[in-house]
Design an enzyme around this catalytic site. Structure first.
Site, PDB file in Angstrom:
ATOM      1  N   GLU A 113      11.451  11.441  -5.499  1.00 30.93           N
ATOM      2  CA  GLU A 113      12.548  10.163  -5.276  1.00 30.93           C
ATOM      3  C   GLU A 113      12.986   9.564  -6.356  1.00 30.93           C
ATOM      4  O   GLU A 113      12.871   8.478  -6.851  1.00 30.93           O
ATOM      5  CB  GLU A 113      11.592   9.155  -4.451  1.00 30.93           C
ATOM      6  CG  GLU A 113      11.083   9.461  -3.179  1.00 30.93           C
ATOM      7  CD  GLU A 113      10.510   8.271  -2.446  1.00 30.93           C
ATOM      8  OE1 GLU A 113      10.371   7.238  -2.907  1.00 30.93           O
ATOM      9  OE2 GLU A 113      10.008   8.608  -1.322  1.00 30.93           O
TER      10      GLU A 113
ATOM     11  N   GLU B 270       6.656  13.363   2.775  1.00 32.79           N
ATOM     12  CA  GLU B 270       6.190  11.892   3.280  1.00 32.79           C
ATOM     13  C   GLU B 270       6.797  11.336   4.288  1.00 32.79           C
ATOM     14  O   GLU B 270       7.803  11.596   4.866  1.00 32.79           O
ATOM     15  CB  GLU B 270       6.378  10.911   2.116  1.00 32.79           C
ATOM     16  CG  GLU B 270       5.707  11.036   0.806  1.00 32.79           C
ATOM     17  CD  GLU B 270       6.111  10.211  -0.111  1.00 32.79           C
ATOM     18  OE1 GLU B 270       6.453   8.877   0.082  1.00 32.79           O
ATOM     19  OE2 GLU B 270       5.952  10.406  -1.393  1.00 32.79           O
TER      20      GLU B 270
HETATM   21  C1  BGP Z   1       7.655   6.244  -1.245  1.00 29.78           C
HETATM   22  C2  BGP Z   1       6.752   6.929  -2.605  1.00 29.78           C
HETATM   23  C3  BGP Z   1       5.156   6.566  -2.081  1.00 29.78           C
HETATM   24  C4  BGP Z   1       4.952   5.420  -1.820  1.00 29.78           C
HETATM   25  C5  BGP Z   1       5.714   5.310  -0.287  1.00 29.78           C
HETATM   26  C6  BGP Z   1       5.235   3.983   0.464  1.00 29.78           C
HETATM   27  O1  BGP Z   1       8.772   5.657  -1.878  1.00 29.78           O
HETATM   28  O2  BGP Z   1       7.304   7.926  -2.957  1.00 29.78           O
HETATM   29  O3  BGP Z   1       4.604   6.923  -3.600  1.00 29.78           O
HETATM   30  O4  BGP Z   1       4.575   4.417  -2.075  1.00 29.78           O
HETATM   31  O5  BGP Z   1       7.047   5.373  -0.619  1.00 29.78           O
HETATM   32  O6  BGP Z   1       5.878   2.898  -0.168  1.00 29.78           O
HETATM   33  P1  BGP Z   1       5.429   1.696  -0.361  1.00 29.78           P
HETATM   34  O7  BGP Z   1       4.038   1.677  -0.955  1.00 29.78           O
HETATM   35  O8  BGP Z   1       6.485   0.769  -1.258  1.00 29.78           O
HETATM   36  O9  BGP Z   1       5.316   0.946   0.792  1.00 29.78           O
END
Ligand code: BGP
Length: 467
Positions: A165, A372
């Protein structure tokens, strides 16, 4: 019959800073996040990953749970400063051993590792020495780190990605200031982003030169953008947003070049990215093998004459986020008919099918992993059980949306929900939960299976038939 190919991979994901803890264990160097999260006012209630969920010390217990869940693959990241405390130079063998043991433990349980080389924890030493991603020196440093990882783990790991990302660590690090190094400087940000693409290309080149038996990809946020109205102004704003959020970040790794119109705009406005001789060729010759897609939400876009900046909801108080705006270009706005999480993220499974369609339309039928996807929520605990039914509903709808994309011809090869276990959300602390496994912070970080654990086990067992 299952709608998923028989060799489809079912897994789950985490990232080093969010699970490991052991921030100074056995010779590890400090990362930018170790430093940043200790600065006042940077994270939700001052939460940090010093201990996180202590995966560093409990990985065997965690892998046993992964095996019980039936996971066929596990996506995790390596902490660069755990291997190279100064970013380059002397190797911390204890750090190498940790990942080596983790990999062996996974393989012992027939779980295929997928390594992310960079999930945002930069050695602080490199930030201090030359400004991290802002300097071209980072490209050599990253390549050295990647080579070390291939050398030590390439005999056992065949799924790799370079970056996670870019939009987030560059966007929020250099444009809107919520992540380290806390800058609001588009000129530096655009050049830093160029260094990420160069570092990716160099690491892909090394992967092939070293004849690592496997595939290497790049992981991006997949965020479909739709205009809030049919007006020409809103449609234009949306095209621009799609250009920035998607084409700018996908073209260099999948086509080996920048989108021409946006490149011209950036160079005219800021004089960057600055190319050195050889940059273009390096990008062109080192296209990745697959793309990893992280899908959570879509954004509705409107034209924007007023807002500049980014106000996030990091508390879980619904409606407290104000969104992102670049004055004169576009802003994100709320969909009046949308369903939103407590963190103001729109739940829109159809967007996953649509966005995969947009990717294959632009880049051809490339191999895809959903790296993810998940629901961040404050899970209800009833009589000691974690009843995360909303997570089951969310994942079920998105797995169906993935099946739809496959039915339309997309080459989706695997699915990694975020996250295997409840972990530290960068800016939202431990109250924004995503896992199949709950961690009791009041009780020595004890692990407990949630309702979704048993549900996902059956999904895997039936190759996505039992939803
Ligand atoms: C993505 C990242 C993860 C994770 C996820 C959820 O952007 O790759 O590392 O954190 O989002 O985001 P958040 O924890 O801000 O809800």
């Amino acid at each position: 019959m299952s709608q998923f190919p028989k060799d489809f991979l079912w897994g789950a994901a985490t990232a080093s800073y969010q699970v490991e803890g052991g921030h100074d264990a056995e010779g590890k160097g400090l990362s930018n996040w170790d430093v940043f999260s200790h600065l006042p006012g940077t994270t939700y209630q001052g939460t940090n990953g010093d201990v996180a969920v202590d995966h560093y010390h409990r990985f065997k217990e965690d892998v046993a749970l992964m095996a019980e869940l039936g996971m066929q693959t596990y996506r995790f990241s390596i902490s660069w400063p755990r291997l190279l405390p100064q970013g380059t130079g002397k190797v911390n063998e204890a750090g190498v051993k940790f990942y080596s043991d983790l990999i062996d433990e996974l393989l012992k349980h027939n779980i295929r590792p997928m390594i992310t080389l960079y999930h945002w924890d930069l050695p602080q030493a490199l930030q201090d020495k030359f400004g991290g991603w802002a300097s071209r020196e980072i490209v050599d440093a990253f390549d050295g780190y990647a080579r070390l990882c291939y050398e030590r783990f390439g005999d056992r790991v065949d799924l790799w990605s370079t970056f996670n990302e870019t939009i987030v660590f560059i966007g929020m690090g250099y444009f809107t200031g919520q992540h380290p190094p806390k800058l609001n400087d588009p000129k530096v940000g655009i050049q830093a982003c160029h260094h990420v693409f160069l570092a990716n290309a160099r690491a892909v080149k090394s992967f092939r030169e070293m004849k690592i038996n496997g595939q290497i990809g790049f992981v991006n946020v997949l965020q479909p953008n739709d205009p809030i109205s049919d007006s020409l102004e809103d449609r234009r704003a949306c095209e621009f947003a799609e250009g920035i959020f998607t084409h700018w970040l996908y073209d260099p790794v999948l086509k080996g070049e920048y989108p021409a119109e946006l490149l011209a705009m950036a160079q005219q406005a800021f004089g960057v990215p600055e190319f050195h001789p050889g940059d273009e060729q390096l990008l062109k010759e080192n296209i990745v093998d697959f793309i990893g897609l992280n899908y959570y939400k879509r954004e509705m876009i409107a034209h924007n004459d007023d807002i500049n900046g980014f106000e996030m909801n990091n508390s879980g108080q619904k409606g407290s986020g104000r969104g992102l705006g670049f004055k004169g270009l576009f802003k994100t706005v709320r969909n009046p008919n949308g369903v939103y999480t407590d963190w103001d993220w729109e739940v829109y499974p159809q967007g996953l099918t649509d966005a995969i369609g947009r990717i294959t339309h632009r880049y051809g039928n490339i191999p895809i992993y959903i790296t993810e996807n998940g629901l961040g929520a404050k899970d209800p605990i009833v009589n000691g059980e974690v009843l995360d039914q909303p997570r089951i509903d969310y994942l079920r709808d998105h797995i169906k949306a993935t099946a739809d994309a496959i039915a339309q011809g997309a080459d989706v090869r695997g699915y990694y929900p975020w996250s295997f276990i409840d972990l530290l959300s960068w800016l939202n602390g431990y109250q924004k939960q995503y896992g199949f496994v709950y961690v009791d912070h009041e009780n020595n970080l004890a692990r407990k299976k949630k309702l979704s654990f048993d549900w996902y086990r059956k999904v895997i067992e039936s190759n996505g038939e039992t939803l």
